[in-house]
Design a protein around this motif. Structure first.
Motif, PDB file in Angstrom:
ATOM      1  N   ALA A  35       0.902  -1.299   0.085  1.00  7.53           N
ATOM      2  CA  ALA A  35       0.095   0.126   0.070  1.00  7.53           C
ATOM      3  C   ALA A  35       1.098   1.161  -0.035  1.00  7.53           C
ATOM      4  N   TRP A  36       0.169   2.663  -0.361  1.00  7.31           N
ATOM      5  CA  TRP A  36       0.834   3.628  -0.244  1.00  7.31           C
ATOM      6  C   TRP A  36      -0.115   4.494   0.549  1.00  7.31           C
ATOM      7  N   PHE A  37       0.623   5.132   1.461  1.00  7.39           N
ATOM      8  CA  PHE A  37       0.164   6.206   2.329  1.00  7.39           C
ATOM      9  C   PHE A  37       0.764   7.418   2.098  1.00  7.39           C
ATOM     10  N   ARG A  38       0.193   8.673   2.870  1.00  5.94           N
ATOM     11  CA  ARG A  38       0.890   9.932   2.620  1.00  5.94           C
ATOM     12  C   ARG A  38       0.366  10.614   3.832  1.00  5.94           C
ATOM     13  N   GLN A  39       1.195  11.649   4.038  1.00  9.01           N
ATOM     14  CA  GLN A  39       1.127  12.428   5.241  1.00  9.01           C
ATOM     15  C   GLN A  39       1.567  13.888   4.922  1.00  9.01           C
ATOM     16  N   ALA A  40       0.651  14.708   5.069  1.00  9.59           N
ATOM     17  CA  ALA A  40       0.934  16.387   4.802  1.00  9.59           C
ATOM     18  C   ALA A  40       1.301  16.757   6.097  1.00  9.59           C
ATOM     19  N   PRO A  41       2.202  17.978   6.188  1.00  9.69           N
ATOM     20  CA  PRO A  41       2.376  18.636   7.342  1.00  9.69           C
ATOM     21  C   PRO A  41       1.214  18.904   8.145  1.00  9.69           C
ATOM     22  N   GLY A  42       1.217  18.591   9.676  1.00  9.76           N
ATOM     23  CA  GLY A  42       0.036  18.911  10.552  1.00  9.76           C
ATOM     24  C   GLY A  42      -1.146  18.148  10.216  1.00  9.76           C
ATOM     25  N   LYS A  43      -1.127  17.210   9.342  1.00  8.64           N
ATOM     26  CA  LYS A  43      -2.207  16.330   9.238  1.00  8.64           C
ATOM     27  C   LYS A  43      -2.019  14.879   9.400  1.00  8.64           C
ATOM     28  N   GLU A  44      -2.942  14.035   9.550  1.00  8.09           N
ATOM     29  CA  GLU A  44      -2.936  12.640   9.839  1.00  8.09           C
ATOM     30  C   GLU A  44      -2.247  11.856   8.774  1.00  8.09           C
ATOM     31  N   ARG A  45      -1.990  10.659   9.048  1.00 13.70           N
ATOM     32  CA  ARG A  45      -1.253   9.663   7.871  1.00 13.70           C
ATOM     33  C   ARG A  45      -2.822   9.374   7.194  1.00 13.70           C
ATOM     34  N   GLU A  46      -2.674   9.414   5.873  1.00  8.83           N
ATOM     35  CA  GLU A  46      -3.710   9.315   4.991  1.00  8.83           C
ATOM     36  C   GLU A  46      -3.427   7.879   4.120  1.00  8.83           C
ATOM     37  N   TYR A  47      -4.537   7.258   3.870  1.00 13.07           N
ATOM     38  CA  TYR A  47      -4.485   5.809   3.005  1.00 13.07           C
ATOM     39  C   TYR A  47      -4.510   6.331   1.679  1.00 13.07           C
ATOM     40  N   VAL A  48      -3.807   5.734   0.642  1.00 12.36           N
ATOM     41  CA  VAL A  48      -3.798   6.269  -0.754  1.00 12.36           C
ATOM     42  C   VAL A  48      -4.500   4.978  -1.613  1.00 12.36           C
ATOM     43  N   ALA A  49      -3.705   4.022  -1.715  1.00 16.67           N
ATOM     44  CA  ALA A  49      -3.947   3.055  -2.707  1.00 16.67           C
ATOM     45  C   ALA A  49      -3.397   1.582  -2.184  1.00 16.67           C
ATOM     46  N   THR A  50      -3.896   0.434  -2.266  1.00 17.95           N
ATOM     47  CA  THR A  50      -3.548  -1.039  -1.876  1.00 17.95           C
ATOM     48  C   THR A  50      -3.254  -1.737  -3.346  1.00 17.95           C
ATOM     49  N   ILE A  51      -2.361  -2.601  -3.426  1.00 14.31           N
ATOM     50  CA  ILE A  51      -2.331  -3.805  -4.276  1.00 14.31           C
ATOM     51  C   ILE A  51      -1.972  -5.049  -3.658  1.00 14.31           C
ATOM     52  N   TRP A  53       0.180  -8.257  -3.725  1.00  7.43           N
ATOM     53  CA  TRP A  53       1.865  -8.430  -4.479  1.00  7.43           C
ATOM     54  C   TRP A  53       1.687  -9.617  -5.473  1.00  7.43           C
ATOM     55  N   SER A  54       0.723 -10.508  -4.955  1.00  8.18           N
ATOM     56  CA  SER A  54       0.575 -11.751  -5.898  1.00  8.18           C
ATOM     57  C   SER A  54      -0.645 -11.623  -6.799  1.00  8.18           C
ATOM     58  N   GLY A  55      -1.321 -10.880  -6.886  1.00  9.52           N
ATOM     59  CA  GLY A  55      -2.524 -10.775  -7.689  1.00  9.52           C
ATOM     60  C   GLY A  55      -2.801  -9.503  -8.309  1.00  9.52           C
ATOM     61  N   SER A  56      -3.853  -9.191  -8.588  1.00 14.31           N
ATOM     62  CA  SER A  56      -4.219  -7.903  -9.225  1.00 14.31           C
ATOM     63  C   SER A  56      -5.204  -7.070  -8.520  1.00 14.31           C
ATOM     64  N   THR A  57      -5.646  -7.220  -7.436  1.00 10.30           N
ATOM     65  CA  THR A  57      -6.509  -6.613  -6.884  1.00 10.30           C
ATOM     66  C   THR A  57      -6.200  -5.295  -6.595  1.00 10.30           C
ATOM     67  N   THR A  58      -6.830  -4.098  -6.656  1.00  7.67           N
ATOM     68  CA  THR A  58      -6.105  -2.807  -6.461  1.00  7.67           C
ATOM     69  C   THR A  58      -7.536  -2.399  -5.509  1.00  7.67           C
ATOM     70  N   PHE A  59      -7.107  -1.245  -4.674  1.00  9.09           N
ATOM     71  CA  PHE A  59      -8.036  -0.358  -3.903  1.00  9.09           C
ATOM     72  C   PHE A  59      -7.676   1.182  -4.176  1.00  9.09           C
ATOM     73  N   TYR A  60      -8.474   2.196  -4.103  1.00  5.05           N
ATOM     74  CA  TYR A  60      -7.982   3.420  -4.067  1.00  5.05           C
ATOM     75  C   TYR A  60      -8.777   4.174  -3.223  1.00  5.05           C
ATOM     76  N   ALA A  61      -8.182   5.282  -2.387  1.00  2.20           N
ATOM     77  CA  ALA A  61      -9.140   6.263  -1.805  1.00  2.20           C
ATOM     78  C   ALA A  61      -9.688   7.261  -2.843  1.00  2.20           C
ATOM     79  N   GLU A  62     -10.901   7.766  -2.361  1.00  2.00           N
ATOM     80  CA  GLU A  62     -11.681   8.304  -3.104  1.00  2.00           C
ATOM     81  C   GLU A  62     -10.970   9.570  -3.750  1.00  2.00           C
ATOM     82  N   PRO A  63     -10.070  10.384  -2.876  1.00  2.00           N
ATOM     83  CA  PRO A  63      -9.496  11.477  -3.462  1.00  2.00           C
ATOM     84  C   PRO A  63      -8.570  11.279  -4.444  1.00  2.00           C
ATOM     85  N   VAL A  64      -8.088   9.846  -4.521  1.00  2.00           N
ATOM     86  CA  VAL A  64      -6.924   9.748  -5.890  1.00  2.00           C
ATOM     87  C   VAL A  64      -7.670   8.965  -6.906  1.00  2.00           C
ATOM     88  N   LYS A  65      -8.686   8.407  -6.626  1.00  2.00           N
ATOM     89  CA  LYS A  65      -9.540   7.471  -7.842  1.00  2.00           C
ATOM     90  C   LYS A  65      -9.688   8.253  -8.954  1.00  2.00           C
TER      91      LYS A  65
END
Length: 116
Positions: A35-51, A53-65
């Motif tokens: 997965a990828w997460f991100r954190q802006a200064p002064g903000k909580e860590r935010e989930y971004v996307a998941t995959i 490793w052995s498959g093709s299933t992916t998920f995305y947070a709404e802001p980056v979809k």
């Protein structure tokens, strides 16, 4: 020693693109969700996307979809995050994450700065 190392961050104008890479070493992550997460200064860590490793299933947070794409290259033991149509609100430190088998690993992050 298990390591996750991010790269590819930098400065980009709004509307531009970047591709982040997460190089893994020390073990196989075939049973781990990557997965990828991100954190802006002064903000909580935010989930971004998941995959799977052995498959093709992916998920995305709404802001980056529709703008970001997570992918993998097992031969290179690497996971990627292609970021298109970047916005200033995407500015953050981006972290690579692996979860599975009751364990969790994190990279040290790579900074993405999107100018307006």
């Amino acid at each position: 020693q298990v390591q996750l190392v991010e790269s590819g961050g930098g400065l980009v104008q709004a509307g531009g693109s970047l591709r982040l890479s997460c190089a893994t070493s020390g073990r196989t992550f075939s049973n781990y969700a990557m997965a990828w997460f991100r954190q802006a200064p002064g903000k909580e860590r935010e989930y971004v996307a998941t995959i799977s490793w052995s498959g093709s299933t992916t998920f995305y947070a709404e802001p980056v979809k529709g703008r970001f794409t997570i992918s993998r290259d097992n031969a290179k033991n690497t996971v990627y995050l292609q970021m298109n149509s970047l916005k200033p609100e995407d500015t953050a430190v981006y972290y690579c994450n692996a979860r599975g088998e009751g364990r969790e690993y994190w990279g040290k992050g790579t900074l993405v700065t999107v100018s307006s």
